[in-house]
Scaffold this motif. Structure first.
Motif, PDB file in Angstrom:
ATOM      1  N   ALA A  88      47.874-107.387  31.562  1.00  0.00           N
ATOM      2  CA  ALA A  88      48.183-106.462  32.656  1.00  0.00           C
ATOM      3  C   ALA A  88      49.315-107.061  33.478  1.00  0.00           C
ATOM      4  O   ALA A  88      49.284-108.250  33.823  1.00  0.00           O
ATOM      5  N   GLN A 104      42.622 -99.513  33.324  1.00  0.00           N
ATOM      6  CA  GLN A 104      43.507 -99.790  32.186  1.00  0.00           C
ATOM      7  C   GLN A 104      42.700-100.005  30.912  1.00  0.00           C
ATOM      8  O   GLN A 104      43.011 -99.435  29.853  1.00  0.00           O
ATOM      9  N   GLY A 151      49.981-102.062  31.407  1.00  0.00           N
ATOM     10  CA  GLY A 151      48.992-102.816  30.655  1.00  0.00           C
ATOM     11  C   GLY A 151      49.191-102.610  29.173  1.00  0.00           C
ATOM     12  O   GLY A 151      49.603-101.525  28.736  1.00  0.00           O
TER      13      GLY A 151
END
Length: 221
Positions: A88, A104, A151
């Motif tokens: 990320a 994410q 991400g």
């Protein structure tokens, strides 16, 4: 392990808020206690950014690239070596919400492109803000790409070749390389961060320079 990588160049004023928001996101209950490691990649810093990071017991890496693509790539390489399955990325002048990381991961795609909100417009005219709002579409299916809100799975990142050693637009090229490699990408407005609109931006041709360009009526929004 999930890794968060943050490039920073002389960010002592903004970095503490960023790290605190990342620590909160790393503790989200839906991550089910999966380890999350935060790396601050300190690129040619001559302020107290390192001391700020050390106060919060996060990982640090120092370099002298003055190149955000190289610095993101170095950070990713280090965290992959530590066993990261998901990478990320955000920026040191950015605050992430509590569910940022959990959101994410839960999408189940190879990569996630979120959106940004500006935290403070005070350095810009109403004209700039109006032009920005007219051209920015924070809706699902958007095509905005931000290094401050990105991400990617470790496998997809490696297959695409990772970040290129570019001083700007390294995030755009990574997404293009991911698309060419067949990666699945979630373009979501639900995953959003709050970032700075400061004129004294750290990365040339990045988000800050884009905002400054909007002051020119002849520029393309």
């Amino acid at each position: 392990m999930i890794a968060i990588i943050v490039p920073a160049h002389n960010e002592e004023l903004a970095l503490e808020g960023c790290i605190k928001s990342l620590l909160a996101a790393a503790a989200h209950q839906s991550l089910a206690n999966e380890p999350v490691e935060i790396l601050i990649a300190l690129d040619d810093c001559n302020d107290d950014s390192l001391l700020v990071a050390q106060r919060h017991n996060v990982l640090t890496h120092t370099c002298n690239n003055r190149n955000v693509g190289m610095t993101r790539a170095e950070g990713a390489r280090l965290m992959l070596q530590r066993g990261a399955r998901w990478l990320a990325f955000t920026d040191a002048d950015t605050l992430v919400p509590h569910s940022w990381l959990a959101d994410q991961v839960r999408f189940g795609t190879d990569a996630v492109c979120g959106v940004v909100e500006v935290m403070d417009w005070s350095e810009h005219s109403d004209f700039v803000r109006e032009r920005y709002d007219a051209h920015y579409t924070p809706v699902d299916g958007h095509r905005h790409i931000h290094g401050a809100n990105l991400g990617v799975s470790a496998a997809a990142y490696l297959k695409a070749g990772g970040f290129r050693a570019l001083a700007a637009h390294e995030d755009v090229y990574l997404i293009e390389d991911l698309e060419r490699s067949g990666a699945t990408i979630m373009w979501t407005a639900a995953n959003r961060v709050t970032t700075s609109a400061r004129k004294n931006c750290r990365c040339r041709e990045g988000f800050g320079d884009y905002l400054k360009s909007l002051a020119n009526p002849l520029s393309v929004g």
